[in-house]
Design an enzyme around this catalytic site. Structure first.
Site, PDB file in Angstrom:
ATOM      1  N   HIS A   1       0.849  -1.195   0.000  1.00  0.00           N
ATOM      2  CA  HIS A   1       0.000   0.000   0.000  1.00  0.00           C
ATOM      3  C   HIS A   1       0.885   1.245   0.000  1.00  0.00           C
ATOM      4  O   HIS A   1       1.965   1.243   0.599  1.00  0.00           O
ATOM      5  CB  HIS A   1      -0.903  -0.022   1.250  1.00  0.00           C
TER       6      HIS A   1
ATOM      7  N   GLU B   1      -4.185   1.585  -7.404  1.00  0.00           N
ATOM      8  CA  GLU B   1      -4.535   2.637  -6.452  1.00  0.00           C
ATOM      9  C   GLU B   1      -3.529   3.796  -6.519  1.00  0.00           C
ATOM     10  O   GLU B   1      -2.517   3.795  -5.822  1.00  0.00           O
ATOM     11  CB  GLU B   1      -4.596   2.074  -5.030  1.00  0.00           C
TER      12      GLU B   1
HETATM   13  P1  PGA Z   1      -9.879   5.582   0.585  1.00  0.00           P
HETATM   14  O1  PGA Z   1      -8.642   4.615   0.867  1.00  0.00           O
HETATM   15  O2  PGA Z   1     -11.019   4.719   0.105  1.00  0.00           O
HETATM   16  O3  PGA Z   1     -10.154   6.219   1.922  1.00  0.00           O
HETATM   17  O4  PGA Z   1      -9.453   6.547  -0.450  1.00  0.00           O
HETATM   18  C1  PGA Z   1      -8.335   3.563  -0.001  1.00  0.00           C
HETATM   19  C2  PGA Z   1      -7.012   2.967   0.387  1.00  0.00           C
HETATM   20  O5  PGA Z   1      -6.082   3.721   0.726  1.00  0.00           O
HETATM   21  O6  PGA Z   1      -6.861   1.734   0.353  1.00  0.00           O
END
Ligand code: PGA
Length: 246
Positions: free
Chosen positions: A94, A165
């Site tokens: 992440h 992401e």
């Molecule tokens: P968010 O976070 O939905 O609050 O943007 C997603 C993540 O960081 O996995």
């Protein structure tokens, strides 16, 4: 089957809230078509026992795993520890962990150790994509990242999910609170599938909420979502789940 992962990050503040949120999500799963969607909660490690106790249809996930099998590593949590709680998924790489110094080599080790223990990695990629990046730049970046971080992993023999992401799209902290464009996201996800020869599920993460989820559900290539903030509100999270279960 779509997959929705709740990434609770360093929330909630106490055990009672963790139990309450998990129970409500579990309750909502009773009225959800579970042949269409799988849901996993990734709580802070200390809440894993209480969440495990509160759920049945919802699967347990972890937010991280140690690169090491065992040994003198202060603060680390091993694959064997995670398996004690029936953990199925592990978020790896992440952007918030990369910010703390995790590099591609470590991420690759974590993927390998997860797979060796039959834990399914949710590998986050695209963290370095900028809001202004062109599709060409995004593809180049992902091609390289996938090559390096999935090097030596036999994708066709492994159960693995990739989460696209971009850090800028996260709702708080590193992000702007704006989600990525869903059409472009679908193109990027199709490209990741091409690069991984369709061996992985590919989901999107970044400011997904009950108001914008329909934009992502509209694209078949998007296999689900990694949800942060909105997963801490059971009603909101269940709306997201229901959209993907349609
Ligand atoms: P968010 O976070 O939905 O609050 O943007 C997603 C993540 O960081 O996995």
């Amino acid at each position: 089957m779509k997959i929705i992962i709740a990434n609770w990050k360093m929330n909630p503040d106490n055990t009672e809230d963790a139990r309450r949120i998990a129970s409500r999500i579990e309750h909502g799963m009773l009225a959800t078509d579970r042949s269409k969607v799988e849901v996993s909660i990734c709580p802070p490690f200390v809440f894993m026992p209480v969440v495990k106790h509160a759920v049945h249809f919802v699967k347990i996930g972890a937010q991280d795993i140690s690169f090491a099998e065992t040994g003198p590593w202060t603060g680390e949590i091993s694959a064997k520890h995670l398996l004690e709680f029936g953990t199925r998924y592990v978020i790896i790489g992440h952007s918030e962990r990369r910010l703390l110094g995790e590099d591609s080599d470590m991420i690759r080790e974590k993927i390998k150790i997860s797979l060796e223990h039959q834990l399914e990695p949710i590998v986050c990629v695209g963290n370095a994509v900028k809001k202004s990046s062109t599709i060409g730049t995004i593809k180049r970046l992902l091609k390289n990242q996938i090559k390096v971080e999935l090097h030596g992993i036999d994708l066709h023999k492994s159960r693995l999910t990739i989460a696209y992401e971009p850090a800028w799209a996260i709702s708080r902290g590193l992000g702007t609170g704006q989600h990525a464009d869903s059409r472009q996201t679908a193109d990027v996800i199709a490209y990741i599938k091409e690069e991984t020869r369709d061996a992985a599920r590919v989901i999107y993460g970044g400011s997904i909420n009950a108001r914008n989820v329909h934009e992502f559900v509209a694209f078949r290539d998007i296999d689900g979502a990694l949800v942060g903030s909105a997963s801490l509100d059971p009603l909101e999270f269940l709306k997201i789940i229901k959209e993907f279960a349609k």
